[in-house]
Enzyme design. Sequence first.
Site, short mmCIF file in Angstrom:
data_model
loop_
_atom_site.label_atom_id
_atom_site.label_comp_id
_atom_site.label_asym_id
_atom_site.label_seq_id
_atom_site.Cartn_x
_atom_site.Cartn_y
_atom_site.Cartn_z
N ALA A 45 0.69 5.00 -2.44
CA ALA A 45 0.53 5.22 -3.88
C ALA A 45 1.78 4.89 -4.69
CB ALA A 45 0.08 6.66 -4.14
N ASN A 85 -6.19 12.03 0.01
CA ASN A 85 -5.26 11.27 0.85
C ASN A 85 -6.09 10.42 1.81
OD1 ASN A 85 -2.47 10.70 1.56
ND2 ASN A 85 -2.90 11.71 3.50
N ARG A 98 0.85 -1.18 0.00
CA ARG A 98 0.00 0.00 0.00
C ARG A 98 0.89 1.23 0.00
NH1 ARG A 98 1.88 1.62 3.88
NH2 ARG A 98 0.90 3.62 3.45
N ASP A 118 -2.59 10.50 -2.52
CA ASP A 118 -2.89 9.47 -3.50
C ASP A 118 -3.28 10.08 -4.85
OD1 ASP A 118 -3.17 6.49 -2.23
OD2 ASP A 118 -3.43 8.05 -0.74
#
Length: 352
Positions: free
Chosen positions: A54, A249, A52, A239
């Site tokens: 981005a 985010n 995980r 993100d």
Amino acid sequence: MDFDRYDRIRPIRWQGDRLSLLDQRRLPFTVEMVDCTDSDAVARAIHDLVVRGAPAIGIAAAWGAVLAGQGVQAADGAEALVRLGPALDRLKAARPTAVNLMWALARVRRALAAAGSDWLAVLSAEAIAIETEDLAANRYMGALGAALIAPGSGVLTHCNTGSLATAGFGTALGVIRAGVAEGRIERVYASETRPWLQGARLTVWELLQDGIPATLIGDGAAAHLMKTGAVQWVIVGADRICANGDTANKIGTYSHAIAARHHGLKVMVVAPSSTVDMDTARGEDIEIEMRDPAELLSVAGTRTVADGVEAWNPVFDVTPAGLIDAIVTERGVVTAPDAARMAAVFGAKIPG
């Protein structure tokens, strides 16, 4: 700066015939690698939060494309691209909000489209480039962001934006690492980040590995912490960053930014330029990923809520640009971001 001192963790390891991913669901008490031998296993690992963050998602997806290519016979890159299309689509669908995933797969597609009979080597070289470029960008962003922080400051971060979320060093956590190394940051606080507890399980664990003291707080304690004067900056990742500077985010970032503005703190967003999506005009246009309500209804697999209770579980929120003081990327720093300032750094559109 001694980067190696603050850069000891690698969550993604290419093994030639498989991709090994540090299983972030099991940290901090179990350090275990998950081996993915095909692209669909990588897509599942992305969706299930084995990997995980981005940038890390984009890197993993690029290596997933390489795994898909290892099982394909094609005369050139154009033919390979057609044959790999379904696998690339499944990788893309694994996490719809993180623009780095789409960006990395777009790079993969462009590389294949231009490749000849050596397309698999070209594909592998592109995955290596995506990973090595991310690490270099993180170290540069760390220095840029740290320079904005006055010596002796306290900072609050949310979710995990460190080595675990990237190729190494981290984005927002990279700024914190650099700020600690330069003596600018004296106090680090991390909010727990419900419901997956990335701050509690991952961020403070990472900092512990580097010998950086950090204090964990509940998500709901952030405003009270700010009121005490213990912190001067909220430093987070992203993100997706829109053309006007609106930023998606981890859920909870927006409320931290609102509280920061009320208490006179500054907010810094740190992310590589691959996270900037100049094709998305504003935050309202971002697709917000919804996850299983069961994540809120239970802890470690044990239900904590009465039967019949429903839950709403968006995994991201959008912080308006007006609440952000600085966006730090490897292309430079955008202060008081808006559409004009974003365009001055990133142009009208980010290719990809």
